[in-house]
Design a protein around this motif. Structure first.
Motif, PDB file in Angstrom:
ATOM      1  N   LEU A  50      -4.202   1.263 -13.169  1.00  0.00           N
ATOM      2  CA  LEU A  50      -5.289   1.121 -14.137  1.00  0.00           C
ATOM      3  C   LEU A  50      -6.208  -0.039 -13.775  1.00  0.00           C
ATOM      4  O   LEU A  50      -7.434   0.067 -13.872  1.00  0.00           O
ATOM      5  N   LEU A  51      -5.617  -1.137 -13.342  1.00  0.00           N
ATOM      6  CA  LEU A  51      -6.413  -2.288 -12.931  1.00  0.00           C
ATOM      7  C   LEU A  51      -7.326  -1.910 -11.763  1.00  0.00           C
ATOM      8  O   LEU A  51      -8.514  -2.220 -11.759  1.00  0.00           O
ATOM      9  N   LYS A  70      -3.373   9.569 -17.424  1.00  0.00           N
ATOM     10  CA  LYS A  70      -2.315  10.462 -17.909  1.00  0.00           C
ATOM     11  C   LYS A  70      -0.932   9.906 -17.595  1.00  0.00           C
ATOM     12  O   LYS A  70      -0.032   9.965 -18.425  1.00  0.00           O
ATOM     13  N   ARG A  71      -0.774   9.370 -16.407  1.00  0.00           N
ATOM     14  CA  ARG A  71       0.520   8.791 -16.036  1.00  0.00           C
ATOM     15  C   ARG A  71       0.852   7.601 -16.930  1.00  0.00           C
ATOM     16  O   ARG A  71       1.984   7.441 -17.379  1.00  0.00           O
ATOM     17  N   SER A  72      -0.132   6.774 -17.208  1.00  0.00           N
ATOM     18  CA  SER A  72       0.078   5.599 -18.059  1.00  0.00           C
ATOM     19  C   SER A  72       0.425   5.997 -19.486  1.00  0.00           C
ATOM     20  O   SER A  72       1.274   5.373 -20.124  1.00  0.00           O
ATOM     21  N   ARG A  87      -0.762  -4.832 -21.413  1.00  0.00           N
ATOM     22  CA  ARG A  87      -1.619  -4.617 -20.242  1.00  0.00           C
ATOM     23  C   ARG A  87      -2.084  -3.171 -20.170  1.00  0.00           C
ATOM     24  O   ARG A  87      -3.266  -2.898 -19.938  1.00  0.00           O
ATOM     25  N   LEU A  88      -1.145  -2.253 -20.312  1.00  0.00           N
ATOM     26  CA  LEU A  88      -1.503  -0.836 -20.221  1.00  0.00           C
ATOM     27  C   LEU A  88      -2.535  -0.469 -21.284  1.00  0.00           C
ATOM     28  O   LEU A  88      -3.541   0.167 -20.985  1.00  0.00           O
ATOM     29  N   TYR A  89      -2.286  -0.885 -22.517  1.00  0.00           N
ATOM     30  CA  TYR A  89      -3.242  -0.570 -23.578  1.00  0.00           C
ATOM     31  C   TYR A  89      -4.606  -1.214 -23.319  1.00  0.00           C
ATOM     32  O   TYR A  89      -5.650  -0.608 -23.563  1.00  0.00           O
ATOM     33  N   THR A  90      -4.611  -2.432 -22.809  1.00  0.00           N
ATOM     34  CA  THR A  90      -5.878  -3.114 -22.525  1.00  0.00           C
ATOM     35  C   THR A  90      -6.697  -2.336 -21.502  1.00  0.00           C
ATOM     36  O   THR A  90      -7.896  -2.101 -21.688  1.00  0.00           O
ATOM     37  N   LYS A 102      -7.263  -0.452 -27.967  1.00  0.00           N
ATOM     38  CA  LYS A 102      -7.657  -1.843 -28.224  1.00  0.00           C
ATOM     39  C   LYS A 102      -6.795  -2.425 -29.341  1.00  0.00           C
ATOM     40  O   LYS A 102      -6.296  -3.547 -29.230  1.00  0.00           O
ATOM     41  N   GLU A 103      -6.594  -1.659 -30.400  1.00  0.00           N
ATOM     42  CA  GLU A 103      -5.797  -2.118 -31.533  1.00  0.00           C
ATOM     43  C   GLU A 103      -4.328  -2.323 -31.156  1.00  0.00           C
ATOM     44  O   GLU A 103      -3.700  -3.297 -31.600  1.00  0.00           O
TER      45      GLU A 103
END
Length: 135
Positions: A50-51, A70-72, A87-90, A102-103
């Motif tokens: 994602l990064l 999709k994998r995340s 991190r993943l949600y960000t 974000k929430e």
């Protein structure tokens, strides 16, 4: 400084930029299909993907971005509240802009209040704030 020196230097930076991005894109294309041993490794890999995708969006490789997202999404709900989950949600928020991501990231970050934060937590908070400000 002559025009030809400046021009060659600019092209050198441009070539390095293109080569670096190409390498990152090729690496992500390979890694997005790699199996992992456990949820922790899966979360780490998804975070890195994602990064990288947030930095490569300019290349418009939407199919690879979609695979990474999709994998995340498959792993994020299996994780306990943690730095990795935040991190993943960000970065999911960064790529997709869905308020729920974000929430979720903010909820995890808020649990860190009232205590000293690790270097990684501080880095994520800065990243989160930058992403929110620039979205």
């Amino acid at each position: 400084e002559s025009f030809s020196e400046t021009s060659n230097e600019e092209f050198d930076y441009y070539d390095r930029f293109i080569k670096t991005n190409s390498y990152i894109l090729q690496s992500c294309s390979r890694l997005v299909n790699e199996p992992t041993a456990d949820d922790k490794q899966e979360a780490e890999l998804c975070y890195v993907l994602l990064l990288a995708m947030t930095n490569l969006v300019i290349l418009n490789n939407f199919s690879l971005i979609d695979k990474c997202i999709k994998r995340s999404l498959k792993i994020v709900d299996r994780l306990q509240s943690s730095l990795f989950k935040a991190r993943l949600y960000t970065y999911l928020f960064c790529l997709e802009g869905k308020a729920v991501y974000k929430e979720q990231a903010r909820a995890i970050i808020n649990t860190w209040r009232g205590r000293s934060k690790t270097t990684e937590e501080q880095r994520l908070i800065r990243d989160y704030q930058l992403i929110i400000e620039n979205r």
